[in-house]
Structures are given as C-alpha cells and as structure tokens.
Design a protein around this motif. Structure first.
Motif, mmCIF file in Angstrom:
data_model
loop_
_atom_site.group_PDB
_atom_site.id
_atom_site.type_symbol
_atom_site.label_atom_id
_atom_site.label_comp_id
_atom_site.label_asym_id
_atom_site.label_seq_id
_atom_site.Cartn_x
_atom_site.Cartn_y
_atom_site.Cartn_z
ATOM 1 N N ASN A 3 9.902 7.456 -11.580
ATOM 2 C CA ASN A 3 9.188 8.068 -10.473
ATOM 3 C C ASN A 3 9.990 9.238 -9.906
ATOM 4 O OD1 ASN A 3 7.037 6.192 -10.477
ATOM 5 N ND2 ASN A 3 8.276 4.725 -9.353
ATOM 6 N N GLU A 56 4.813 8.924 -10.967
ATOM 7 C CA GLU A 56 4.283 8.869 -9.613
ATOM 8 C C GLU A 56 5.261 9.521 -8.640
ATOM 9 O OE1 GLU A 56 1.590 4.897 -9.117
ATOM 10 O OE2 GLU A 56 3.726 4.565 -9.428
ATOM 11 N N ALA A 58 7.012 9.026 -5.324
ATOM 12 C CA ALA A 58 7.311 7.744 -4.671
ATOM 13 C C ALA A 58 8.037 7.963 -3.346
ATOM 14 C CB ALA A 58 8.152 6.874 -5.600
ATOM 15 N N ARG A 90 3.153 6.584 -4.997
ATOM 16 C CA ARG A 90 3.557 5.199 -4.739
ATOM 17 C C ARG A 90 4.301 5.162 -3.409
ATOM 18 N NH1 ARG A 90 4.843 0.419 -7.651
ATOM 19 N NH2 ARG A 90 3.843 1.369 -9.463
ATOM 20 N N SER A 113 -0.395 3.368 -5.640
ATOM 21 C CA SER A 113 0.355 2.100 -5.636
ATOM 22 C C SER A 113 0.965 1.851 -4.264
ATOM 23 C CB SER A 113 1.474 2.123 -6.681
ATOM 24 O OG SER A 113 0.969 2.436 -7.965
#
Length: 330
Positions: A3, A56, A58, A90, A113
């Motif tokens: 990430n 992602e 994050a 995320r 997420s």
C-alpha cells in the motif's frame, strides 16, 4: 502489492490506550496536509507506474473516522486527482467511530477497505487497556461495514495486560465469526511512557517474549487461513524509533518468519510421528520457496530436530504445495 501508506499519528483517538504511543510505533510525528498527500501520491505513481492499479492509498496510524471531520475531508479530497490510478483507499479506525453517515462519506471518496483496531474481543481486557469500546462495538461496526460493501479488516493484539493465550484464541474465534476479509496480528510491545511501561516497571505485567508470542501466533495464522481469511500482517513494522523506545515484549524484525518457521517445525514433527520415523539421518522435502522457513531462522528448526536425535537435510521439491512436507530416511 504494498500500500501507499500515509500516517496520521494520534489523530482521532479519544483516549490513550495502555499500549499506545503511535509516534514511536510509526516513527512519524508529522501531521499530513494536502500538499504532503499529493506529493506522496505523485511519487508513488512515478514509482509504481501501471502497478498502482493494484495498490491502495492507506491512511494508517490513528483513528481516521474519529478525527476532525474537516481534516478527514481535506485528506480525502487530496486523493481525488489520483484515485483513478489506484485500486482504492484503505483506512483504519476505531470500532466506536463507525456509523452510516461516516460510511456514506467514505463510499463517496472511493474508500474500498475499512480496518478496525479491535485488539481484543474480551471486554475485561478492553477495559484494562483503556480501549474505550466494547466487543459489541466491534460486532456492530463490522456488520455495518460489510453491509455498505467495504472490505472488512480486523486488527488484534496478543499478550495484552489481563489477557492470556486462551483469551487471544477466543478473540480469533470471534473474528472468524465476523468473517473479515483480512486480519492483522500484533503481539504486544511495551513502549516507554505508556501505561504498560508503568505496569511492567511495577512488576504487575509481564508481556510474552517473541518466542512465546510466535508459538501462539503460528496457531492463530492457521486458524484464520483455515477460515479463508487473509493474514496481511503479523508483528509491528520495524523502525529506528520503535527499537529506541521499546522496553519489553514480543518484537522481532522478522516476526512473521518466526511464526512460519514454527508452523513448519510442527508439521515436520507431526510427519515424523505419523510415519514413526526412527532417529538418524532424514531428508525433509519442501517447496523451494518455503525452504528457509522449514530450516528456521539461524537454523532453529534444524537444531530442534538434532536435539530430538535426527540429522536432517532440507531439500527443495517444487511438486509439493506451500506447506506440504515429505520426509524420507537418509
């Protein structure tokens, strides 16, 4: 795929948990602003190129949905020019900082997420460590997150004050019932200037060491994998700040490797017992990619088997599955 991590240390936390000093855990004291987020994502795109579609963005380190709403929106707005080049966003947050309104906002900004820092599903342990939420809060938040279509992640800690191996296993069992997509397992590390540090200094709390924690966490990994739940992290991320400020607990720079080695040692011993293999020279075959795990860190598994009266040779065999072991007499 790693990430693109942006840490928001200490923001959003309504109380100080017994174990917590996010600045030392993350090694980060800077509060990211719009320019920082944009620059971080620009650099990530230059580095990852087409691989960014599998990564992602994050936001970690604090309780993202509990921070000041304007600041949360500023951080999310900062991702807008880049979001189409990434898999999604995320975030990690507290179980008691989730409701329909905040999840609707996250959905709007393409968050994919949501991870909950549950830490334990035992209310006594949660109270003793000043978490400020209950196990029921974890269940309610998890259900709501899944209802909104987000990928659910749950984070647990082992070896907390007032906890036990049995309580930690029960937490894992409760997690499995909630059916998260991912789990992180963090053995407790005692940091300076925390409540746990005071309890440790007074002799009221003795955290498990890395070896004891690895024995437990190897069992937890197998429990989650058997339930088709991906374990995406085991152990705290290594950093200079963490090393400088830890005073006790289950830290190891390659903690997951310790757990994987323990899993292999148990597999090997089970195979020896099931085949009633006599002591002496043996050949142990595993897939090439798992050879170092089977041997153990610094040859720990080899040493353990030698202490049992065996003289093992570890050999690669790529016809074997990831955790499959074949043993023959040497």
């Amino acid at each position: 795929m790693a990430n693109v991590a942006i840490f928001v240390p200490h923001n959003g936390c309504p109380n100080k948990c017994s174990f917590c000093d996010q600045r030392h855990i993350t090694g980060c004291v800077f509060q990211p602003d719009k320019e920082y987020v944009e620059e971080t994502l620009k650099k990530a795109l230059d580095s990852l190129k087409e691989k960014s579609k599998k990564a992602e963005i994050a936001f970690f380190g604090g309780s993202f949905t509990a921070i000041d709403k304007e600041y949360m929106l500023l951080l999310l707005e900062s991702t807008k020019p880049f979001i189409d080049n990434f898999k999604g966003i995320r975030i990690s947050t507290r179980p008691d900082a989730i409701d329909e309104e905040v999840l609707s906002i996250l959905k709007e900004y393409k968050v994919t997420s949501v991870e909950l820092g549950a830490q334990s599903m035992n209310d006594e342990v949660l109270r003793a460590n000043n978490r400020g939420h209950s196990a029921e809060d974890v269940k309610a938040a998890s259900s709501l997150i899944k209802d909104f279509g987000f990928s659910l992640g749950l984070q647990m800690m082992t070896g907390l004050y007032k906890s036990s191996d049995e309580a930690d296993i029960q937490t894992a069992e409760e997690f499995i019932r909630l059916k998260p997509d991912t789990v992180r397992i963090y053995p407790t590390v005692v940091l300076k200037n925390t409540t746990l540090a005071d309890l440790y200094s007074s002799g009221e709390y003795f955290p498990p060491d890395a070896e004891s924690a690895a024995n437990l966490c190897s069992e937890l990994i197998l429990m989650f994998e058997a339930a088709d739940i991906k374990v995406i992290r085991v152990g705290l991320h290594d950093s200079d700040s963490l090393r400088e400020n830890m005073i006790a607990g289950a830290f190891h720079p390659a903690f997951r490797e310790l757990c994987e080695s323990k899993i292999f040692l148990d597999l090997i011993i089970d195979e020896i017992k099931s085949q009633n293999i006599e002591k002496g020279d043996i050949n142990i075959y595993v897939s090439k990619s798992h050879l170092s795990k089977a041997i153990g860190q610094k040859g720990s598994n080899k040493s353990a088997l030698m202490n049992m009266g065996y003289n093992p040779r570890f050999l690669p065999n790529n016809t074997l599955a990831d955790r499959q072991v074949l043993i023959t007499k040497g």
